[in-house]
Write a protein that holds these residues in place. Sequence first.
Motif, short mmCIF file in Angstrom:
data_model
loop_
_atom_site.label_atom_id
_atom_site.label_comp_id
_atom_site.label_asym_id
_atom_site.label_seq_id
_atom_site.Cartn_x
_atom_site.Cartn_y
_atom_site.Cartn_z
N LYS A 65 7.66 -38.35 -15.95
CA LYS A 65 7.97 -39.47 -16.85
C LYS A 65 7.04 -40.65 -16.58
CE LYS A 65 11.64 -38.09 -19.26
NZ LYS A 65 11.64 -38.03 -20.74
N ASN A 66 6.56 -40.74 -15.33
CA ASN A 66 5.57 -41.75 -14.97
C ASN A 66 4.15 -41.25 -15.20
OD1 ASN A 66 6.92 -44.17 -13.96
ND2 ASN A 66 7.79 -42.82 -12.41
N GLN A 67 4.03 -40.04 -15.78
CA GLN A 67 2.75 -39.43 -16.11
C GLN A 67 1.83 -39.25 -14.90
OE1 GLN A 67 1.76 -42.04 -19.69
NE2 GLN A 67 1.39 -40.01 -20.53
N LEU A 68 2.43 -38.84 -13.79
CA LEU A 68 1.62 -38.52 -12.62
C LEU A 68 0.84 -37.24 -12.88
CD1 LEU A 68 1.48 -39.97 -9.75
CD2 LEU A 68 3.26 -40.76 -11.29
N ASP A 69 -0.23 -37.03 -12.13
CA ASP A 69 -1.08 -35.87 -12.36
C ASP A 69 -0.36 -34.56 -12.05
OD1 ASP A 69 -1.32 -35.25 -9.58
OD2 ASP A 69 -2.79 -36.85 -9.39
N SER A 70 -0.93 -33.47 -12.52
CA SER A 70 -0.28 -32.16 -12.40
C SER A 70 -0.18 -31.70 -10.95
CB SER A 70 -1.02 -31.12 -13.23
OG SER A 70 -2.36 -30.98 -12.77
N ASP A 71 -1.12 -32.11 -10.09
CA ASP A 71 -1.03 -31.77 -8.66
C ASP A 71 0.25 -32.32 -8.06
OD1 ASP A 71 -3.41 -30.29 -8.20
OD2 ASP A 71 -4.57 -32.15 -8.27
N THR A 72 0.57 -33.58 -8.39
CA THR A 72 1.76 -34.23 -7.83
C THR A 72 3.03 -33.60 -8.40
OG1 THR A 72 0.47 -36.27 -7.78
CG2 THR A 72 2.82 -36.46 -7.36
N VAL A 73 3.04 -33.32 -9.69
CA VAL A 73 4.23 -32.72 -10.30
C VAL A 73 4.46 -31.31 -9.76
CG1 VAL A 73 5.23 -31.95 -12.49
CG2 VAL A 73 4.00 -34.13 -12.39
N THR A 74 3.38 -30.55 -9.57
CA THR A 74 3.51 -29.22 -8.97
C THR A 74 4.04 -29.33 -7.55
OG1 THR A 74 1.63 -28.46 -10.29
CG2 THR A 74 2.28 -27.08 -8.43
N MET A 129 5.53 -41.73 7.76
CA MET A 129 5.61 -42.20 6.38
C MET A 129 4.48 -43.18 6.08
SD MET A 129 8.75 -44.13 4.48
CE MET A 129 8.67 -45.56 5.53
N MET A 130 4.26 -44.14 6.98
CA MET A 130 3.24 -45.14 6.74
C MET A 130 1.84 -44.53 6.73
SD MET A 130 4.90 -47.85 6.22
CE MET A 130 6.40 -48.74 6.61
N PHE A 131 1.59 -43.61 7.63
CA PHE A 131 0.26 -43.06 7.71
C PHE A 131 0.01 -42.01 6.63
CE2 PHE A 131 -0.05 -44.22 12.48
CZ PHE A 131 -0.18 -45.55 12.11
N ALA A 132 1.08 -41.36 6.17
CA ALA A 132 0.93 -40.48 5.01
C ALA A 132 0.56 -41.32 3.80
CB ALA A 132 2.23 -39.72 4.74
N LEU A 133 1.14 -42.51 3.72
CA LEU A 133 0.84 -43.42 2.62
C LEU A 133 -0.64 -43.78 2.62
CD1 LEU A 133 3.12 -46.44 1.70
CD2 LEU A 133 0.66 -46.51 1.40
N SER A 134 -1.19 -44.02 3.82
CA SER A 134 -2.60 -44.41 3.88
C SER A 134 -3.51 -43.22 3.61
CB SER A 134 -2.92 -45.01 5.25
OG SER A 134 -2.87 -44.03 6.27
N ASP A 135 -3.05 -41.98 3.85
CA ASP A 135 -3.85 -40.79 3.57
C ASP A 135 -3.87 -40.47 2.08
OD1 ASP A 135 -4.62 -40.37 6.16
OD2 ASP A 135 -2.96 -39.03 6.62
N ASP A 136 -2.70 -40.43 1.47
CA ASP A 136 -2.60 -40.15 0.03
C ASP A 136 -1.27 -40.69 -0.45
OD1 ASP A 136 -2.37 -39.10 -2.57
OD2 ASP A 136 -3.62 -37.38 -2.04
N VAL A 137 -1.32 -41.76 -1.21
CA VAL A 137 -0.10 -42.45 -1.62
C VAL A 137 0.82 -41.55 -2.44
CG1 VAL A 137 -1.04 -43.41 -3.74
CG2 VAL A 137 0.78 -44.63 -2.56
N ARG A 138 0.27 -40.48 -3.04
CA ARG A 138 1.11 -39.60 -3.85
C ARG A 138 2.20 -38.92 -3.01
NH1 ARG A 138 -3.61 -36.36 -6.85
NH2 ARG A 138 -4.53 -36.70 -4.78
N ILE A 139 1.95 -38.76 -1.70
CA ILE A 139 2.99 -38.21 -0.81
C ILE A 139 4.21 -39.11 -0.83
CG2 ILE A 139 3.56 -37.66 1.59
CD1 ILE A 139 0.59 -36.98 2.00
N ILE A 140 3.97 -40.41 -0.78
CA ILE A 140 5.08 -41.37 -0.77
C ILE A 140 5.71 -41.48 -2.15
CG2 ILE A 140 5.75 -43.76 -0.28
CD1 ILE A 140 5.02 -42.06 2.17
N LEU A 141 4.90 -41.39 -3.20
CA LEU A 141 5.46 -41.40 -4.56
C LEU A 141 6.41 -40.21 -4.73
CD1 LEU A 141 2.33 -42.31 -6.73
CD2 LEU A 141 4.07 -43.84 -5.78
#
Length: 589
Positions: A65-74, A129-141
């Motif tokens: 619904k937020n139109q995230l990319d297909s990698d994140t939705v998968t 959590m914080m360092f995953a955010l700095s690696d790729d924010v999509r993990i936190i999303l």
Amino acid sequence: MERAVFKSDISKPDELLEEFFSSVSYFSDSEKERIKDAWYFYVNLCGKDPENYIHVLRVALILAKNQLDSDTVTAAILHNALSYPEVTVEELERRFGSVTSKLVSGASKISFFSKASNTSFQADSIRKMMFALSDDVRIILLKLADRLDKMRNLKKLENENQRVVAKEVIEIWAPLADRLGMQSEKNELEDLSLKYTNPDVFQQIKAIVSQKQDERAAYLKSAVEKITEQASKLNIEVSISSRAKHFYSIYQKMRKRNVEAGELYDLLALRIICNTTTECYTLIGIVHEMWAPIDGRFKDYIAMPKANGYQSLHTTVLCQGRPLEIQVRTKEMHNMAEHGVASHWLYKKGTNKDNVTESQLGIFNQLQELKNSNFSDDGFFNELKNDLLKDEIYVFTPKGDVIHLPQGANAIDFAYAIHTGVGEKIVGAKVNGKIISLDEPLKNTQIVEVMTNPQAHPTVAQYKIAKTSKARQRIHSWLTQNNVDFLDERKVEKTESELEQKKVHRRPKAEKKGNAESTPKVERIRIGNTSNFIFTFAKCCTPKYPEPIVAYLSRLKGMVIHSKDCYVYQRIRNKDERSFDVDWDAPKN
């Protein structure tokens, strides 16, 4: 707020997937095939447990619904797959690609808290959590969407577990959504958390907001018509929406003003969306011409964006005798306000996704700076958590540069935020031209000037009053290396606690037998001619008769007896002021 997201029978995966794709339309055929493959892969893992796979599809829909990319939705569909022992990261990478497998792997490492969680577990969770955010924010999303779905369906847990989860959300996930600029998710997480942590207040606010809806609708309609009329005269196209403020913000106002919800009047807000920044300022002028602005309630977040990228003009006016909050922003600003960093992944017609620009958000810069730091204990992680997630202020350098700091920060924190070299040489500070004490909390929009001296260096007093993890860590590091009298009280308490635990669990030693000479056991000490004292032996050195001893008057433990050559005792700052000579009260021959 529990909701049935899908109308299809949850025991029919085919129908669920079809309904999912009917709700979103931006995926290509190849992307749909990959999502479909992931869906059936996970459904087969779950077997006859539709409650499990319906959860991951709801999470995927939140992101879609937020139109995230297909990698994140998968990855959302597969985010629990690694909990099954037969599934490996290598298999996910082979079947669904390296990006998706990286997102799933990163998300699986972030654990939520539980009733049994200890401080070390929480600190480790925050670290990941914080360092995953700095690696790729999509993990936190992904994890935010996961937590949002769990909060929407929290009724399924026991009451005690509901409160644990809701408390974690208000402490960690809602502030994190705020720092990422995701206002919609932040507001919903806060409201849901309030519903379970303070249900009586939640119901009270809900009742107040629902009262007199017709009267409120007429009031807001009148205000909207007046703004629209004046804007059209200047050929400004606007879109105006009205709303009651979300419940948690009302709750915060109740606490701040110490009043009941029924005593609050500024519960309504209008949002005006236009096309250009110039129009934003023109519309604010129109609003202030029609209604008197309330002093101190105008905020310009366009000229001075928040650290999360949020931009808007805020004002509160007296409209028909009632306070009315009005926000004015462009369409682009609104998109950023609603979706925050997630907006960088929104698909645009005819183009690929934008490149993410995390560097625009302060939280990413902080994380990159702290990522390789050596955190010695959980205390620093609590400070880090507060730095990153608590409310912010922004202040200026004399050159006009903006420095973002957590609320409560002072001039020492400001100096270290500029540069460690500035922080280490600070001797004083001025705010708006006036000298202030170094421990005085800074306020929004102040101009702060740091006074330095080349001969100055960090002190224990500065360590005590610094608030940010960066300042405290830098001062701590300098004192540890350069001040032999510096003693980190947190480490001493931790060491003594560990020693105490070892003492409790230690087996008593067998007594020596035979005629061998042994040192007499002396458990009393003497000051002058008096020996009737209450004291404890220090766990760091456990002095034994007849070695030389000294007494140290601790604020927490009273009189503590150390060996005179005890390393820990020798490092206590100002120890001479709280020490006195004692002797063993040994039996006389």
